[in-house]
Design a protein around this motif. Structure first.
Motif, PDB file in Angstrom:
ATOM      1  N   LEU A   1       0.648  -1.218  -0.261  1.00  0.00           N
ATOM      2  CA  LEU A   1       0.106   0.012  -0.143  1.00  0.00           C
ATOM      3  C   LEU A   1       0.737   1.385   0.343  1.00  0.00           C
ATOM      4  O   LEU A   1       0.565   2.250  -0.613  1.00  0.00           O
ATOM      5  CB  LEU A   1      -0.916  -0.090   1.351  1.00  0.00           C
ATOM      6  N   ASP A   2       1.987   1.271   0.799  1.00  0.00           N
ATOM      7  CA  ASP A   2       2.749   2.332   1.039  1.00  0.00           C
ATOM      8  C   ASP A   2       3.680   2.705  -0.299  1.00  0.00           C
ATOM      9  O   ASP A   2       3.844   3.858  -0.776  1.00  0.00           O
ATOM     10  CB  ASP A   2       3.789   2.372   2.252  1.00  0.00           C
ATOM     11  N   TRP A   3       4.241   1.712  -0.849  1.00  0.00           N
ATOM     12  CA  TRP A   3       5.238   1.855  -1.744  1.00  0.00           C
ATOM     13  C   TRP A   3       4.405   1.755  -3.425  1.00  0.00           C
ATOM     14  O   TRP A   3       4.805   2.461  -4.317  1.00  0.00           O
ATOM     15  CB  TRP A   3       6.086   0.623  -1.800  1.00  0.00           C
ATOM     16  N   TYR A   4       3.433   0.949  -3.719  1.00  0.00           N
ATOM     17  CA  TYR A   4       2.719   0.819  -4.869  1.00  0.00           C
ATOM     18  C   TYR A   4       1.154   1.270  -4.894  1.00  0.00           C
ATOM     19  O   TYR A   4       0.681   0.817  -6.006  1.00  0.00           O
ATOM     20  CB  TYR A   4       3.149  -0.595  -5.254  1.00  0.00           C
ATOM     21  N   LYS A   5       0.698   1.646  -3.780  1.00  0.00           N
ATOM     22  CA  LYS A   5      -0.573   1.808  -3.877  1.00  0.00           C
ATOM     23  C   LYS A   5      -1.525   0.802  -4.390  1.00  0.00           C
ATOM     24  O   LYS A   5      -2.334   0.975  -5.253  1.00  0.00           O
ATOM     25  CB  LYS A   5      -0.890   3.201  -4.832  1.00  0.00           C
ATOM     26  N   ALA A   6      -1.405  -0.427  -4.062  1.00  0.00           N
ATOM     27  CA  ALA A   6      -2.356  -1.610  -4.354  1.00  0.00           C
ATOM     28  C   ALA A   6      -3.707  -0.919  -4.365  1.00  0.00           C
ATOM     29  O   ALA A   6      -4.118  -0.763  -3.309  1.00  0.00           O
ATOM     30  CB  ALA A   6      -1.649  -2.759  -3.560  1.00  0.00           C
ATOM     31  N   ASP A   7      -4.411  -1.905  -5.225  1.00  0.00           N
ATOM     32  CA  ASP A   7      -5.803  -1.961  -5.311  1.00  0.00           C
ATOM     33  C   ASP A   7      -6.507  -3.089  -4.406  1.00  0.00           C
ATOM     34  O   ASP A   7      -7.696  -3.001  -4.376  1.00  0.00           O
ATOM     35  CB  ASP A   7      -6.279  -1.753  -6.607  1.00  0.00           C
ATOM     36  N   GLY A   8      -5.807  -3.982  -3.865  1.00  0.00           N
ATOM     37  CA  GLY A   8      -6.093  -5.325  -3.328  1.00  0.00           C
ATOM     38  C   GLY A   8      -5.103  -5.988  -3.202  1.00  0.00           C
ATOM     39  O   GLY A   8      -3.709  -5.775  -3.593  1.00  0.00           O
ATOM     40  N   PHE A   9      -5.468  -7.478  -2.895  1.00  0.00           N
ATOM     41  CA  PHE A   9      -4.303  -8.241  -2.671  1.00  0.00           C
ATOM     42  C   PHE A   9      -4.560  -9.775  -3.130  1.00  0.00           C
ATOM     43  O   PHE A   9      -5.876 -10.076  -3.267  1.00  0.00           O
ATOM     44  CB  PHE A   9      -4.096  -8.452  -0.893  1.00  0.00           C
ATOM     45  N   TYR A  10      -3.750 -10.525  -3.665  1.00  0.00           N
ATOM     46  CA  TYR A  10      -3.896 -11.877  -4.051  1.00  0.00           C
ATOM     47  C   TYR A  10      -3.159 -12.677  -3.097  1.00  0.00           C
ATOM     48  O   TYR A  10      -1.961 -12.615  -2.795  1.00  0.00           O
ATOM     49  CB  TYR A  10      -3.130 -11.876  -5.499  1.00  0.00           C
TER      50      TYR A  10
ATOM     51  N   ALA B   1     -10.634  -2.588  -0.938  1.00  0.00           N
ATOM     52  CA  ALA B   1      -9.573  -3.727  -1.565  1.00  0.00           C
ATOM     53  C   ALA B   1     -10.171  -4.887  -2.117  1.00  0.00           C
ATOM     54  O   ALA B   1     -11.305  -5.367  -1.680  1.00  0.00           O
ATOM     55  CB  ALA B   1      -8.964  -3.927  -0.394  1.00  0.00           C
ATOM     56  N   HIS B   2      -9.988  -5.091  -3.294  1.00  0.00           N
ATOM     57  CA  HIS B   2     -10.050  -6.389  -3.783  1.00  0.00           C
ATOM     58  C   HIS B   2      -9.269  -7.414  -3.416  1.00  0.00           C
ATOM     59  O   HIS B   2      -8.026  -7.640  -3.689  1.00  0.00           O
ATOM     60  CB  HIS B   2     -10.206  -6.157  -5.493  1.00  0.00           C
ATOM     61  N   LEU B   3      -9.805  -8.435  -2.933  1.00  0.00           N
ATOM     62  CA  LEU B   3      -9.248  -9.566  -2.197  1.00  0.00           C
ATOM     63  C   LEU B   3      -9.450 -10.824  -3.183  1.00  0.00           C
ATOM     64  O   LEU B   3     -10.584 -11.414  -3.118  1.00  0.00           O
ATOM     65  CB  LEU B   3      -9.631  -9.846  -0.913  1.00  0.00           C
ATOM     66  N   VAL B   4      -8.304 -11.816  -3.562  1.00  0.00           N
ATOM     67  CA  VAL B   4      -8.497 -12.769  -4.123  1.00  0.00           C
ATOM     68  C   VAL B   4      -7.770 -13.985  -3.307  1.00  0.00           C
ATOM     69  O   VAL B   4      -6.485 -13.600  -3.007  1.00  0.00           O
ATOM     70  CB  VAL B   4      -7.720 -12.970  -5.490  1.00  0.00           C
ATOM     71  N   LEU B   5      -8.297 -15.074  -2.978  1.00  0.00           N
ATOM     72  CA  LEU B   5      -7.833 -16.012  -2.290  1.00  0.00           C
ATOM     73  C   LEU B   5      -7.094 -17.152  -3.190  1.00  0.00           C
ATOM     74  O   LEU B   5      -7.929 -17.893  -4.207  1.00  0.00           O
ATOM     75  CB  LEU B   5      -8.774 -16.904  -1.321  1.00  0.00           C
ATOM     76  N   GLY B   6      -5.870 -17.139  -3.536  1.00  0.00           N
ATOM     77  CA  GLY B   6      -5.393 -18.140  -4.259  1.00  0.00           C
ATOM     78  C   GLY B   6      -5.233 -19.767  -4.035  1.00  0.00           C
ATOM     79  O   GLY B   6      -4.099 -19.942  -3.741  1.00  0.00           O
ATOM     80  N   HIS B   7      -6.238 -20.228  -3.700  1.00  0.00           N
ATOM     81  CA  HIS B   7      -6.146 -21.738  -3.393  1.00  0.00           C
ATOM     82  C   HIS B   7      -5.571 -22.539  -4.463  1.00  0.00           C
ATOM     83  O   HIS B   7      -4.549 -23.556  -4.116  1.00  0.00           O
ATOM     84  CB  HIS B   7      -7.564 -22.150  -2.954  1.00  0.00           C
ATOM     85  N   GLY B   8      -5.895 -22.420  -5.584  1.00  0.00           N
ATOM     86  CA  GLY B   8      -5.436 -23.371  -6.479  1.00  0.00           C
ATOM     87  C   GLY B   8      -6.522 -24.600  -6.830  1.00  0.00           C
ATOM     88  O   GLY B   8      -6.297 -25.394  -7.630  1.00  0.00           O
ATOM     89  N   SER B   9      -7.156 -25.019  -5.940  1.00  0.00           N
ATOM     90  CA  SER B   9      -8.207 -25.941  -5.911  1.00  0.00           C
ATOM     91  C   SER B   9      -9.333 -25.591  -4.900  1.00  0.00           C
ATOM     92  O   SER B   9      -9.387 -24.492  -4.297  1.00  0.00           O
ATOM     93  CB  SER B   9      -7.520 -27.327  -5.145  1.00  0.00           C
TER      94      SER B   9
ATOM     95  N   THR C   1      -8.779  -7.658   8.215  1.00  0.00           N
ATOM     96  CA  THR C   1      -7.915  -6.580   8.467  1.00  0.00           C
ATOM     97  C   THR C   1      -7.273  -5.919   7.173  1.00  0.00           C
ATOM     98  O   THR C   1      -7.052  -4.539   7.106  1.00  0.00           O
ATOM     99  CB  THR C   1      -6.345  -7.221   9.104  1.00  0.00           C
ATOM    100  N   LEU C   2      -7.039  -6.709   6.084  1.00  0.00           N
ATOM    101  CA  LEU C   2      -6.947  -6.074   4.943  1.00  0.00           C
ATOM    102  C   LEU C   2      -8.023  -5.170   4.432  1.00  0.00           C
ATOM    103  O   LEU C   2      -7.596  -3.906   3.755  1.00  0.00           O
ATOM    104  CB  LEU C   2      -6.466  -7.094   3.765  1.00  0.00           C
ATOM    105  N   ARG C   3      -9.095  -5.583   4.642  1.00  0.00           N
ATOM    106  CA  ARG C   3     -10.363  -4.445   4.091  1.00  0.00           C
ATOM    107  C   ARG C   3     -10.425  -3.097   5.087  1.00  0.00           C
ATOM    108  O   ARG C   3     -10.424  -1.932   4.494  1.00  0.00           O
ATOM    109  CB  ARG C   3     -11.609  -5.249   4.351  1.00  0.00           C
ATOM    110  N   ALA C   4      -9.571  -3.321   6.198  1.00  0.00           N
ATOM    111  CA  ALA C   4      -9.619  -1.982   7.202  1.00  0.00           C
ATOM    112  C   ALA C   4      -8.618  -1.270   6.752  1.00  0.00           C
ATOM    113  O   ALA C   4      -8.559  -0.065   6.967  1.00  0.00           O
ATOM    114  CB  ALA C   4      -9.385  -2.610   8.720  1.00  0.00           C
ATOM    115  N   LEU C   5      -7.567  -1.747   6.145  1.00  0.00           N
ATOM    116  CA  LEU C   5      -6.284  -1.129   5.925  1.00  0.00           C
ATOM    117  C   LEU C   5      -6.476  -0.303   4.606  1.00  0.00           C
ATOM    118  O   LEU C   5      -5.915   0.831   4.481  1.00  0.00           O
ATOM    119  CB  LEU C   5      -5.066  -1.975   5.236  1.00  0.00           C
ATOM    120  N   ARG C   6      -7.353  -0.888   3.621  1.00  0.00           N
ATOM    121  CA  ARG C   6      -7.774  -0.155   2.616  1.00  0.00           C
ATOM    122  C   ARG C   6      -8.990  -0.103   1.743  1.00  0.00           C
ATOM    123  O   ARG C   6      -9.754  -1.300   1.878  1.00  0.00           O
ATOM    124  CB  ARG C   6      -6.755  -0.553   1.314  1.00  0.00           C
TER     125      ARG C   6
END
Length: 250
Positions: A103-112, A140-148, A132-137
């Motif tokens: 967030l500080d360095w790249y102004k991320a729109d969310g997290f993978y 925030a668009h959140l994607v859970l990379g389970h893979g299955s 917590t991530l939603r509270a930080l930004r």
């Protein structure tokens, strides 16, 4: 034939209309400049791009990654910071620290959330971090990379779940968990490598029928787990863009 979940006509039409790319993470912009530049082309059906600087945000701001992320965002793209969940073995503090740097360095729109756990017992801790991530930004668009397919409760913890990540040899016979049919296609992502050009239409049909609207298909292979197949653009990039671009549906 792959297993097809029970999906109504409206669900299928919506999936086709919204089909677009989720980029799991190209190589560093210095190594893959053409890939990063291609994502800014107008009319590219791009849902989001993962920025993975150095197995995470790195130890200091990277000007090349900052510039690439800025160009994407200026063109209306969404940039997600890659946070390695390590199947639930990393501490809460480490994960939040990574998020702050993105967030500080790249102004991320969310997290993978890469290598996200799938089991029911890990869900409370995953909920803790996503809350917590939603509270930080805000937004925030959140994607859970389970893979299955994970335990179905994970669908409430994020915006999207990656329910398949692997080779074409497994994807073409894959089965969608029945519970996914109760949710709209925009909640699911499929990443498939080693897809031959001649099977591209079949792969797109599987994604639509199984109800995943965010995809990434590539002919790159993992060479037996020795390379990252997502780091380079597929040889048929222009072809797949033309097949799922704006106004294209089945």
């Amino acid at each position: 034939m792959p297993h097809l979940i029970s999906t109504g006509p409206q669900h299928l039409a919506a999936a086709a209309d919204r089909l677009g790319f989720g980029i799991p993470g190209f190589a560093h912009p210095l190594v893959a400049p053409a890939e990063w530049a291609e994502l800014t082309r107008p009319q590219t059906p791009l849902h989001w791009t993962v920025l993975n600087v150095a197995n995470g945000p790195g130890s200091r701001p990277d000007p090349h990654c900052l510039a690439a992320a800025g160009r994407l965002r200026n063109g209306g793209g969404r940039v997600l910071g890659s946070i390695d969940m390590a199947h639930g073995t990393r501490s809460f503090g480490e994960l939040v620290s990574d998020a702050h740097r993105y967030l500080d360095w790249y102004k991320a729109d969310g997290f993978y959330m890469d290598r996200c756990p799938t089991e029911r017992t890990a869900l409370p801790e995953v909920r803790r971090i996503t809350t917590t991530l939603r509270a930080l930004r805000d937004g925030a668009h959140l994607v859970l990379g389970h893979g299955s397919h994970p335990y179905q409760g994970y669908i409430e913890a994020a915006d999207q779940l990656v329910t398949f990540a692997g080779p074409w040899s497994a994807y073409r016979w894959s089965q969608a968990a029945e519970w996914t049919g109760d949710h709209p296609a925009e909640r699911f992502c499929h990443f498939v490598h080693s897809v031959p050009r001649g099977h591209l239409d079949e792969a797109l049909r599987i994604a639509r029928w199984q109800g995943a609207s965010t995809i990434y298909f590539t002919d790159r292979t993992d060479r037996g787990g020795q390379v990252d197949p997502w780091e380079a653009m597929p040889g048929y990039w222009d072809e797949i863009v033309s097949r799922i671009g704006p106004g294209v549906s089945e």
